[in-house]
Enzyme design. Structure first.
Site, mmCIF file in Angstrom:
data_model
loop_
_atom_site.group_PDB
_atom_site.id
_atom_site.type_symbol
_atom_site.label_atom_id
_atom_site.label_comp_id
_atom_site.label_asym_id
_atom_site.label_seq_id
_atom_site.Cartn_x
_atom_site.Cartn_y
_atom_site.Cartn_z
ATOM 1 N N GLU A 294 35.883 34.201 33.423
ATOM 2 C CA GLU A 294 35.813 33.702 32.034
ATOM 3 C C GLU A 294 35.967 34.796 30.981
ATOM 4 O O GLU A 294 35.244 34.813 29.990
ATOM 5 C CB GLU A 294 34.467 32.981 31.818
ATOM 6 C CG GLU A 294 34.298 31.782 32.717
ATOM 7 C CD GLU A 294 32.916 31.132 32.576
ATOM 8 O OE1 GLU A 294 32.862 29.897 32.587
ATOM 9 O OE2 GLU A 294 31.911 31.843 32.481
HETATM 10 C C1 TNX Z 1 30.401 29.287 34.604
HETATM 11 S S1 TNX Z 1 30.961 30.023 37.323
HETATM 12 C C2 TNX Z 1 30.094 30.619 34.773
HETATM 13 C C3 TNX Z 1 28.731 31.073 34.448
HETATM 14 C C4 TNX Z 1 27.856 29.945 33.987
HETATM 15 C C5 TNX Z 1 28.123 28.736 34.844
HETATM 16 C C6 TNX Z 1 27.212 27.604 34.588
HETATM 17 C C7 TNX Z 1 31.276 31.354 36.667
HETATM 18 C C8 TNX Z 1 31.965 32.315 37.471
HETATM 19 N N1 TNX Z 1 30.903 31.532 35.375
HETATM 20 O O1 TNX Z 1 28.780 32.089 33.475
HETATM 21 O O2 TNX Z 1 26.529 30.338 34.088
HETATM 22 O O3 TNX Z 1 29.440 28.335 34.611
HETATM 23 O O4 TNX Z 1 27.388 26.596 35.550
#
Ligand code: TNX
Length: 484
Positions: A294
């Protein structure tokens, strides 16, 4: 029993009974401490003396045999004369001991003396895992968890033959691991958590204790330093790591994808070299997880140059790289493990294929199956639901070997169940999300495909309820399971 063993045969007419005169034997020093810890646990609920001796006992632990079953495999035999657990390694013996505990009545897990009888129906088991990586992840940054809380978490998950503990140690909301060369990371960057309350961080002694305790449970810690996004706590502590040199405020909300290390600055890589060196020094395992998820405000071209540079800094420390599946868009060093957190989206699947094409292997954490922070159903008071509702059946009823089209079964190292803690500020809430779903993921990682069947699994899972009652685990009494 969970995970279901690879093979098990009954021994009709044979029953093992643990009696007050029983002893625990270890045939060599490698398994002596396992024998001592087993004895200590069984003494609490049986009230028996259970002396530990060298050589055979009523329960005998041995590393003399079972060579064909690999490092984690073991053989167990329970009959009228005793129990023997044999593994090629101490690790295999430890996995066998987790099986023994589940063979004994649930009251064996009680903290005080119970009546018994302590019987096991005669059986032989020959067992070894389907996958070498069977992990759970705990996010200690959105909410901080103390060493004692992490230790209880380790003890509970080890019962299901989990062998990796991925600790998500840094994020926008907090930096939780001591780095002596950049002390403000924890002093300032670790001071808060989601909701604005006091955070915390592990000193080097704290982290060493977590690694040691995990090791005693044959669990390897995989530390994650999330980069280049999810870095607000680091940027707030050291503005030189930001693109404009201005420190952001500490962040205590739950948004994702708004922060980035300055990928074009040399200082960023000096920082990461220090961080990965000090984190690698604090780890006994061969993996360091560099995150990579992300990074929405890192220009993609910059991301593609950042990832190989950061990965090289991990390799420079003699560690293998692990990262979320986004990193597969960049060239990756040999031995990289890519962690898949997609659902059924084609973009994520394409990245998994791209990872394998460049020689990486995969650990599977599909968010709509393995994410322990997703709500069970609409009524679940905790958790999130961006990846959908994840019932106990939904989390269990899938096949790692065929999950991602175009990925061969041989590329799969195993499975991991992540627990993100935006909505979870204490251990009771953690336990509520982890149990009863984690045992299902653990079984997908351990048991042969032929043993996987939701209806029969449901019945076995019901049998764990009394154990969790005895242990005081705040498990979710899901209506999908007939707990009676
Ligand atoms: C996505 S999954 C994220 C996290 C959040 C999560 C909550 C991922 C690699 N990154 O930063 O905590 O969703 O479900």
């Amino acid at each position: 029993m969970i995970p279901h063993p690879a093979t098990q045969q009954p021994l009709p007419d044979e029953t093992f009974t643990l009696t007050p005169d029983a002893s625990i034997g270890s045939t060599d020093s490698a398994v002596r401490t396992i024998a001592e810890r087993l004895a200590a646990q069984l003494r609490r609920s049986t009230g028996f003396g259970l002396p530990v001796r060298t050589g055979a006992g009523t329960i005998t632990l041995s590393t003399d045999g079972a060579d064909s079953l690999g490092t984690e495999g073991y053989e167990l035999r329970a009959d009228s004369s005793g129990v023997t657990i044999t593994g090629a390694t101490a690790e295999g013996v430890f996995r066998g001991v987790t099986t023994l505990r589940q063979l004994l009545p649930a009251q064996i897990e009680a903290a005080g003396v119970q009546d018994g009888p302590w019987e096991i129906a005669g059986t032989t088991i020959s067992d070894a895992p389907r996958y070498g990586y069977r992990g759970v992840m705990l996010d200690v940054t959105r909410h901080f968890f103390t060493v004692d809380q992490v230790k209880r978490f380790i003890e509970l998950v080890s019962r299901y033959k989990i062998n990796r503990l991925h600790l998500h140690l840094t994020d926008d909301q907090g930096w939780r691991i001591q780095v002596d060369s950049w002390p403000r990371l924890t002093e300032y960057g670790g001071s808060l958590q989601v909701g604005g309350g006091a955070g915390g961080a592990y000193t080097k002694a704290d982290f060493a204790e977590i690694v040691r305790y995990a090791g005693e449970h044959y669990i390897t810690v995989v530390p994650e330093i999330d980069t280049p996004g999810h870095t607000n706590a680091a940027l707030a502590s050291y503005p030189e790591l930001t693109a404009d040199g201005v420190a952001p405020e500490l962040y205590t909300g739950t948004k994702v994808g708004f922060s980035s290390l300055a990928s074009g600055k040399e200082r960023t890589y000096e920082f990461l070299a220090d961080v990965f060196r000090e984190v690698a020094e604090q780890t006994s395992g061969d993996l360091v997880h560099l995150g990579g998820d992300e990074a929405h405000v890192t220009p993609h071209e910059d991301y593609l140059t950042f990832v190989p540079k950061a990965a090289q800094l991990v390799v420079d420390q003699g560690k293998r790289v692990m990262g979320w599946h986004e990193i597969a868009d960049a060239p990756l060093p040999a031995g990289t493990i890519v962690q898949y957190w997609g659902t059924e989206d084609e973009k994520a699947q394409a990245l998994a294929v791209k990872a394998v094409e460049q020689g990486a292997t995969l650990v599977l954490s599909p968010a709509n199956r393995a994410y322990l922070d997703m709500k069970y159903d609409e009524d679940t008071p905790l958790g999130l639901q961006w990846a959908g509702l994840v019932s106990v059946e939904q989390s269990y009823d899938w096949n790692p070997a065929t999950l991602i089209p175009g990925v061969p079964a041989t590329a799969i190292d195993g499975v991991e169940a992540p627990l993100w803690t935006e909505t979870l500020d204490d251990l009771a809430k953690v336990e509520y999300m982890v149990f009863p779903r984690l045992p299902g993921i653990a079984e997908l990682g351990w048991s042969p495909e032929s043993a996987l069947d939701w209806k029969r699994y449901r019945d076995r899972l019901a049998g764990q309820g009394p154990r969790w009652e005895a242990l005081g685990v705040n498990y979710h009494r899901s209506a999908e399971i007939d707990w009676a």
